[in-house]
Design a protein around this motif. Structure first.
Motif, PDB file in Angstrom:
ATOM      1  N   LEU A 132     -13.163 -20.468  33.780  1.00 53.81           N
ATOM      2  CA  LEU A 132     -12.959 -19.295  33.774  1.00 53.81           C
ATOM      3  C   LEU A 132     -14.540 -18.870  34.060  1.00 53.81           C
ATOM      4  O   LEU A 132     -14.703 -17.826  34.796  1.00 53.81           O
ATOM      5  N   GLU A 133     -15.524 -19.218  33.422  1.00 51.14           N
ATOM      6  CA  GLU A 133     -16.826 -18.975  33.555  1.00 51.14           C
ATOM      7  C   GLU A 133     -17.435 -19.188  35.143  1.00 51.14           C
ATOM      8  O   GLU A 133     -18.203 -18.188  35.440  1.00 51.14           O
ATOM      9  N   ILE A 134     -17.264 -20.304  35.518  1.00 47.96           N
ATOM     10  CA  ILE A 134     -17.470 -20.824  36.770  1.00 47.96           C
ATOM     11  C   ILE A 134     -16.633 -19.834  37.751  1.00 47.96           C
ATOM     12  O   ILE A 134     -17.506 -19.258  38.679  1.00 47.96           O
ATOM     13  N   ALA A 135     -15.650 -19.335  37.651  1.00 51.55           N
ATOM     14  CA  ALA A 135     -14.940 -18.467  38.656  1.00 51.55           C
ATOM     15  C   ALA A 135     -15.543 -17.129  38.724  1.00 51.55           C
ATOM     16  O   ALA A 135     -15.717 -16.366  39.444  1.00 51.55           O
ATOM     17  N   GLY A 136     -15.627 -16.548  37.258  1.00 56.69           N
ATOM     18  CA  GLY A 136     -16.526 -15.269  37.178  1.00 56.69           C
ATOM     19  C   GLY A 136     -17.743 -15.295  37.907  1.00 56.69           C
ATOM     20  O   GLY A 136     -18.090 -14.147  38.327  1.00 56.69           O
ATOM     21  N   ALA A 181      -0.923 -20.558  31.974  1.00 57.36           N
ATOM     22  CA  ALA A 181      -1.606 -21.645  32.305  1.00 57.36           C
ATOM     23  C   ALA A 181      -2.838 -22.121  31.105  1.00 57.36           C
ATOM     24  O   ALA A 181      -3.220 -21.190  30.637  1.00 57.36           O
ATOM     25  N   LYS A 182      -2.994 -23.527  31.044  1.00 53.31           N
ATOM     26  CA  LYS A 182      -3.959 -23.776  29.795  1.00 53.31           C
ATOM     27  C   LYS A 182      -4.995 -24.504  30.771  1.00 53.31           C
ATOM     28  O   LYS A 182      -4.882 -25.201  31.509  1.00 53.31           O
TER      29      LYS A 182
END
Length: 342
Positions: free
Chosen positions: A262-266, A255-256
């Motif tokens: 990615l930062e928020i999910a982390g 996926a792009k």
């Protein structure tokens, strides 16, 4: 020898009903323990008779008390052998289904329990236990009868000995293959020293022993590893039982996405990181069953079903930002792109 409860009197009925819902078999419990249970349930009924309502989780509390009172039994006794070192060991089940709610099948017309029987496929007549025999289908509708004596004649070392063939690093064990755990303990006082040496040596090396065992008339691959003061033996699934990950994941494409997502999910993950504590696990299905049974017993409407989640996320960025806000976290600011030097 411990005497067991074997009487036809009403006080020793093999099936005991808890709060009109779940049943447990007490036929094979020691006499003293069985009567303690019966006395406890009798007090429970008298309490209900005085008009005190039971809490919705009373079934679960009662089942937990039964688990605490019943001592585990060894399911296998034999030897653990590592090279020339041998010690007597016993295997005790590490899991139990006693706390689960079990339903009996009833005849809808008269409300009485029904029983399962083996019947001849051709005649439909019931086949008595002494006339039943195992069969292996060699061709379509052609069976080879296997007698109990044929199986007993298979004198395998793994019937009575856990012979360690090799050791593997615990970190390298593929958890997909782990199936069912058992506790492995010394069989007697004479085995304690050798058992302790083997356990501590594996602990120091960070390895597990691989072996095989015949359990419940089945050969099983197992791994044995140190666990606290003792050891745990875990049954392994065979390689031919596993579905290859390639057959499932091959169609997935990379996926792009915006690196900000990615930062928020982390950040969400960091907020919810905790220690692995199985005591906090909840069986929501079991809890829902208990609530439904209690409501039905009291003549009340059943609990409302939980709403279904939305099937698709339309805007992932908005959903992640909303989740951050709910957790009391601020959305990270976008970093400005670096300007190219002249």
């Amino acid at each position: 020898m411990i005497s067991t409860l074997e009487t036809s009197k009403p006080v020793a009925e093999p099936l005991l009903t808890i709060a009109g819902a779940a049943t447990w078999s007490i036929r094979h419990l020691p006499v003293g323990l069985a009567f303690k249970l019966l006395a406890g349930f009798s007090r429970l009924r008298r309490t209900r008779g005085r008009g005190n309502d039971l809490k919705e989780n009373s079934f679960a509390l009662t089942r937990n008390r039964i688990n605490d009172m019943v001592a585990p039994r060894a399911v296998w006794k034999g030897f653990l052998k590592v090279g020339s070192v041998t010690c007597g060991v016993k295997i005790v089940g590490a899991t139990s289904e006693a706390s689960k709610i079990h339903f009996k099948i009833l005849n809808r017309k008269d409300g009485l329990p029904v029983k399962s029987v083996y019947a001849d496929e051709k005649t439909g007549k019931t086949v008595d236990a002494e006339d039943q025999v195992k069969g292996f289908e060699v061709e379509k509708d052609e069976f080879l009868q296997i007698e109990p004596a044929d199986i007993k004649a298979l004198k395998l070392t793994s019937d009575h000995t856990l012979e360690v063939g090799e050791f593997v690093a615990i970190s390298e064990i593929d958890t997909r293959y782990l199936e069912k755990p058992y506790y492995l303990i010394p069989a007697d006082g004479a085995a304690v020293e050798a058992y302790g040496v083997i356990r501590d040596a594996m602990k120091n090396k960070g390895v597990a022993a691989r072996s095989c065992i015949v359990l419940y008339q089945r050969g099983r691959e197992v791994v044995i590893e140190p666990y606290g003061k003792g050891m745990v033996m875990t049954e392994l699934r065979n390689h031919n039982e596993m579905v290859s990950e390639d057959s499932v994941f091959d169609g997935l494409t990379k996926a792009k996405y915006d690196p900000e997502l990615l930062e928020i999910a982390g950040m969400l993950i960091d907020k919810k990181v905790t220690t692995f504590d199985p005591s906090k696990f909840e069986d929501t299905y079991e809890d829902a069953l208990i609530a439904m049974i209690d409501a039905k017993r009291k003549g009340k409407a059943p609990p409302k079903a939980a709403p279904k989640p939305k099937e698709n996320v339309i805007n992932l960025a908005e959903v992640l930002k909303k989740s951050l806000k709910q957790e009391g976290l601020a959305t990270p600011k976008k970093s400005e792109p670096k300007r190219k030097s002249a």
